[in-house]
Motif scaffolding. Structure first.
Motif, PDB file in Angstrom:
ATOM      1  N   ALA A 198      17.165  16.909 -13.802  1.00  0.00           N
ATOM      2  CA  ALA A 198      17.283  18.255 -11.976  1.00  0.00           C
ATOM      3  C   ALA A 198      16.151  18.335 -11.817  1.00  0.00           C
ATOM      4  O   ALA A 198      15.984  18.331 -10.232  1.00  0.00           O
ATOM      5  N   LYS A 199      15.518  19.295 -13.106  1.00  0.00           N
ATOM      6  CA  LYS A 199      14.122  20.201 -13.008  1.00  0.00           C
ATOM      7  C   LYS A 199      13.243  19.637 -12.658  1.00  0.00           C
ATOM      8  O   LYS A 199      12.426  19.689 -11.310  1.00  0.00           O
ATOM      9  N   VAL A 200      13.381  18.094 -12.620  1.00  0.00           N
ATOM     10  CA  VAL A 200      12.002  17.115 -12.021  1.00  0.00           C
ATOM     11  C   VAL A 200      12.588  16.302 -10.388  1.00  0.00           C
ATOM     12  O   VAL A 200      11.589  16.730 -10.107  1.00  0.00           O
ATOM     13  N   LEU A 201      13.941  16.413 -10.694  1.00  0.00           N
ATOM     14  CA  LEU A 201      13.359  15.919  -9.201  1.00  0.00           C
ATOM     15  C   LEU A 201      13.688  17.189  -8.198  1.00  0.00           C
ATOM     16  O   LEU A 201      13.371  16.797  -6.948  1.00  0.00           O
ATOM     17  N   ALA A 202      14.660  18.343  -8.500  1.00  0.00           N
ATOM     18  CA  ALA A 202      14.036  19.797  -7.747  1.00  0.00           C
ATOM     19  C   ALA A 202      12.627  19.639  -7.544  1.00  0.00           C
ATOM     20  O   ALA A 202      12.042  20.469  -6.474  1.00  0.00           O
ATOM     21  N   HIS A 203      11.753  19.865  -8.099  1.00  0.00           N
ATOM     22  CA  HIS A 203      10.238  19.785  -8.093  1.00  0.00           C
ATOM     23  C   HIS A 203       9.705  18.638  -6.982  1.00  0.00           C
ATOM     24  O   HIS A 203       9.025  18.961  -6.146  1.00  0.00           O
ATOM     25  N   CYS A 204      10.348  17.505  -7.670  1.00  0.00           N
ATOM     26  CA  CYS A 204       9.530  16.642  -6.262  1.00  0.00           C
ATOM     27  C   CYS A 204      10.045  16.903  -4.889  1.00  0.00           C
ATOM     28  O   CYS A 204       9.223  16.646  -4.087  1.00  0.00           O
ATOM     29  N   HIS A 205      11.317  17.498  -5.036  1.00  0.00           N
ATOM     30  CA  HIS A 205      11.735  17.693  -3.456  1.00  0.00           C
ATOM     31  C   HIS A 205      10.761  18.911  -2.953  1.00  0.00           C
ATOM     32  O   HIS A 205      10.486  18.684  -1.479  1.00  0.00           O
ATOM     33  N   ALA A 206      10.624  19.842  -3.483  1.00  0.00           N
ATOM     34  CA  ALA A 206      10.290  20.885  -3.371  1.00  0.00           C
ATOM     35  C   ALA A 206       8.323  20.574  -3.115  1.00  0.00           C
ATOM     36  O   ALA A 206       8.196  20.900  -2.076  1.00  0.00           O
TER      37      ALA A 206
ATOM     38  N   ALA B 161       1.014  -1.323  -0.035  1.00  0.00           N
ATOM     39  CA  ALA B 161      -0.301  -0.044   0.296  1.00  0.00           C
ATOM     40  C   ALA B 161       1.312   1.113  -0.453  1.00  0.00           C
ATOM     41  O   ALA B 161       0.385   1.925  -0.214  1.00  0.00           O
ATOM     42  N   THR B 162       2.113   1.344   0.940  1.00  0.00           N
ATOM     43  CA  THR B 162       2.962   2.759   0.452  1.00  0.00           C
ATOM     44  C   THR B 162       3.369   2.336  -0.597  1.00  0.00           C
ATOM     45  O   THR B 162       3.241   3.780  -0.861  1.00  0.00           O
ATOM     46  N   ARG B 163       3.794   1.772  -0.912  1.00  0.00           N
ATOM     47  CA  ARG B 163       4.822   1.935  -2.410  1.00  0.00           C
ATOM     48  C   ARG B 163       3.383   1.993  -3.379  1.00  0.00           C
ATOM     49  O   ARG B 163       4.561   2.923  -4.494  1.00  0.00           O
ATOM     50  N   GLN B 164       2.556   1.620  -4.201  1.00  0.00           N
ATOM     51  CA  GLN B 164       1.422   2.598  -4.136  1.00  0.00           C
ATOM     52  C   GLN B 164       1.033   3.285  -4.727  1.00  0.00           C
ATOM     53  O   GLN B 164       0.534   4.577  -5.279  1.00  0.00           O
ATOM     54  N   LEU B 165       1.072   4.245  -2.932  1.00  0.00           N
ATOM     55  CA  LEU B 165       0.947   5.203  -2.960  1.00  0.00           C
ATOM     56  C   LEU B 165       2.147   6.293  -2.983  1.00  0.00           C
ATOM     57  O   LEU B 165       1.669   7.412  -3.570  1.00  0.00           O
ATOM     58  N   LEU B 166       3.216   5.491  -2.795  1.00  0.00           N
ATOM     59  CA  LEU B 166       4.174   6.418  -2.943  1.00  0.00           C
ATOM     60  C   LEU B 166       4.578   6.369  -4.735  1.00  0.00           C
ATOM     61  O   LEU B 166       5.024   7.821  -5.179  1.00  0.00           O
ATOM     62  N   GLY B 167       4.228   5.083  -5.203  1.00  0.00           N
ATOM     63  CA  GLY B 167       3.774   5.394  -7.052  1.00  0.00           C
ATOM     64  C   GLY B 167       2.782   6.208  -7.581  1.00  0.00           C
ATOM     65  O   GLY B 167       2.949   7.328  -8.083  1.00  0.00           O
ATOM     66  N   HIS B 168       1.531   6.079  -6.833  1.00  0.00           N
ATOM     67  CA  HIS B 168       0.187   7.666  -7.239  1.00  0.00           C
ATOM     68  C   HIS B 168       0.975   8.820  -7.038  1.00  0.00           C
ATOM     69  O   HIS B 168       0.969   9.724  -8.293  1.00  0.00           O
ATOM     70  N   THR B 169       1.729   9.161  -5.781  1.00  0.00           N
ATOM     71  CA  THR B 169       2.202   9.753  -5.862  1.00  0.00           C
ATOM     72  C   THR B 169       3.059  10.898  -6.673  1.00  0.00           C
ATOM     73  O   THR B 169       2.888  11.788  -7.179  1.00  0.00           O
ATOM     74  N   MET B 170       3.947   9.779  -7.345  1.00  0.00           N
ATOM     75  CA  MET B 170       4.845  10.808  -7.926  1.00  0.00           C
ATOM     76  C   MET B 170       4.125  10.697  -9.555  1.00  0.00           C
ATOM     77  O   MET B 170       4.475  11.204 -10.078  1.00  0.00           O
ATOM     78  N   LEU B 171       3.268  10.378  -9.762  1.00  0.00           N
ATOM     79  CA  LEU B 171       2.633  10.303 -11.129  1.00  0.00           C
ATOM     80  C   LEU B 171       1.870  11.450 -11.311  1.00  0.00           C
ATOM     81  O   LEU B 171       1.733  12.549 -12.102  1.00  0.00           O
TER      82      LEU B 171
ATOM     83  N   GLU C  13       2.460  17.351 -13.450  1.00  0.00           N
ATOM     84  CA  GLU C  13       2.670  18.829 -13.076  1.00  0.00           C
ATOM     85  C   GLU C  13       3.693  20.019 -13.695  1.00  0.00           C
ATOM     86  O   GLU C  13       4.320  20.360 -13.624  1.00  0.00           O
ATOM     87  N   LEU C  14       4.746  18.670 -14.806  1.00  0.00           N
ATOM     88  CA  LEU C  14       5.428  19.089 -15.603  1.00  0.00           C
ATOM     89  C   LEU C  14       4.868  19.131 -16.712  1.00  0.00           C
ATOM     90  O   LEU C  14       4.633  18.500 -17.266  1.00  0.00           O
ATOM     91  N   ASP C  15       6.547  19.634 -17.603  1.00  0.00           N
ATOM     92  CA  ASP C  15       6.382  19.251 -18.780  1.00  0.00           C
ATOM     93  C   ASP C  15       6.686  18.184 -19.359  1.00  0.00           C
ATOM     94  O   ASP C  15       7.438  17.448 -19.348  1.00  0.00           O
ATOM     95  N   GLU C  16       6.297  18.697 -21.030  1.00  0.00           N
ATOM     96  CA  GLU C  16       6.447  17.057 -21.764  1.00  0.00           C
ATOM     97  C   GLU C  16       8.059  16.240 -21.276  1.00  0.00           C
ATOM     98  O   GLU C  16       7.907  15.128 -21.074  1.00  0.00           O
ATOM     99  N   LYS C  17       8.763  17.260 -22.158  1.00  0.00           N
ATOM    100  CA  LYS C  17       9.810  16.419 -22.306  1.00  0.00           C
ATOM    101  C   LYS C  17      10.634  15.945 -20.832  1.00  0.00           C
ATOM    102  O   LYS C  17      11.746  15.168 -20.976  1.00  0.00           O
ATOM    103  N   PRO C  18      10.804  17.275 -19.925  1.00  0.00           N
ATOM    104  CA  PRO C  18      11.534  16.479 -18.497  1.00  0.00           C
ATOM    105  C   PRO C  18      11.290  15.531 -17.661  1.00  0.00           C
ATOM    106  O   PRO C  18      11.109  14.109 -17.807  1.00  0.00           O
ATOM    107  N   ARG C  19       9.237  15.748 -17.832  1.00  0.00           N
ATOM    108  CA  ARG C  19       8.435  14.031 -17.666  1.00  0.00           C
ATOM    109  C   ARG C  19       8.808  12.993 -18.547  1.00  0.00           C
ATOM    110  O   ARG C  19       9.313  11.898 -18.245  1.00  0.00           O
ATOM    111  N   ARG C  20       8.949  12.761 -19.948  1.00  0.00           N
ATOM    112  CA  ARG C  20       9.324  12.015 -20.847  1.00  0.00           C
ATOM    113  C   ARG C  20      11.048  11.508 -19.920  1.00  0.00           C
ATOM    114  O   ARG C  20      10.983  10.324 -19.670  1.00  0.00           O
ATOM    115  N   ALA C  21      11.787  12.572 -19.858  1.00  0.00           N
ATOM    116  CA  ALA C  21      13.066  12.271 -19.677  1.00  0.00           C
ATOM    117  C   ALA C  21      13.203  11.971 -18.266  1.00  0.00           C
ATOM    118  O   ALA C  21      14.167   9.811 -18.177  1.00  0.00           O
ATOM    119  N   PHE C  22      12.596  11.843 -17.359  1.00  0.00           N
ATOM    120  CA  PHE C  22      12.462  10.939 -15.796  1.00  0.00           C
ATOM    121  C   PHE C  22      12.337   9.547 -16.326  1.00  0.00           C
ATOM    122  O   PHE C  22      13.066   9.324 -15.818  1.00  0.00           O
TER     123      PHE C  22
END
Length: 173
Positions: free
Chosen positions: A156-164, A103-113, A118-127
Motif C-alpha cells: 500500500a505504501k509503494v502504491l500510494a507513493h507511486c500514485h502521489a 517506447a511507452t512501455r519502456q518509459l513507464l518501466g523506467h519511471t517505475m524503477l 525513492e522507497l525504503d528497501e523492504k517496501p521496494r522488495r515486497a512490491f
C-alpha cells in the motif's frame, strides 16, 4: 509490581481474541483477513502506554478493529487509484505503431524503477516480489522476516507513493 500480578492485555487477549476473530470472520468472510485484523488490533493495544480500564472490553475491541478496517479500506482505495492512474497514463501515452508502444512501455518501466529507488528497501522488495515474481504475501513475509500484514502495508505504501508522484507529474505536465 508483584510477581502475582496479571497482565491486563494478556487477559483481554485470552478472554476475547476468539470472539473478535469470529466476529471479524463473519464480517469479512475470510479467516486469514480476520486473523490479521485481530493481530493488528492487539498490536495497537500493545503500543499504548497504558491500557485503559475497560468496562466494555468487547465494544472497545470492536471500535479498535473497525478503525483498522477503515484504514485498510483507505489503503485499498489508494492502491486502486494508483493502478487506475498508471493505466490512464499508459493509455494516454499509447500510440498506434508497435515502436511507440514499446517506447511507452519502456518509459513507464523506467519511471517505475525511478519511483522504486525513492522507497525504503523492504517496501521496494515486497512490491517487486509481489508484482514481478508473483509471490504470495505469505512467501514475501517469510523471505523478508515480517508479518503478512506488514507486506500488505508495504505494498500500500509503494502504491500510494507511486500514485502521489504520478499525480504530481500529471499536475505539472
Amino acid at each position: 509490581m508483584s510477581t502475582n500480578s496479571v497482565d491486563p492485555l494478556a487477559t483481554l487477549y485470552a478472554n476475547h481474541r476468539g470472539w473478535l476473530q469470529g466476529w471479524l470472520r463473519k464480517k469479512l468472510g475470510c479467516l486469514h483477513q480476520a486473523a490479521d485484523i485481530v493481530q493488528d488490533t492487539f498490536v495497537k493495544l500493545l503500543a499504548l502506554p497504558q491500557l485503559p480500564v475497560l468496562r466494555e472490553p468487547r465494544a472497545y475491541l470492536l471500535v479498535t478493529a473497525n478503525h483498522l478496517l477503515i484504514n485498510q479500506f483507505h489503503r485499498r482505495k489508494l492502491e486502486e487509484e494508483a493502478l487506475r492512474a498508471m493505466a490512464v497514463l499508459a493509455e494516454d501515452s499509447l500510440a498506434h505503431s508497435p515502436e511507440d508502444i514499446v517506447a511507452t512501455r519502456q518509459l513507464l518501466g523506467h519511471t517505475m524503477l525511478l519511483l522504486m529507488d525513492e522507497l525504503d528497501e523492504k517496501p521496494r522488495r515486497a512490491f517487486l516480489m509481489a508484482r514481478v515474481d508473483g509471490q504470495s504475501y505469505a512467501e514475501i513475509a517469510a523471505e523478508l522476516g515480517v508479518s503478512e500484514s506488514s507486506v500488505k502495508q508495504y505494498l500500500a505504501k509503494v502504491l500510494a507513493h507511486c500514485h502521489a508522484r504520478l499525480h504530481a507529474l500529471n499536475a505539472h505536465g
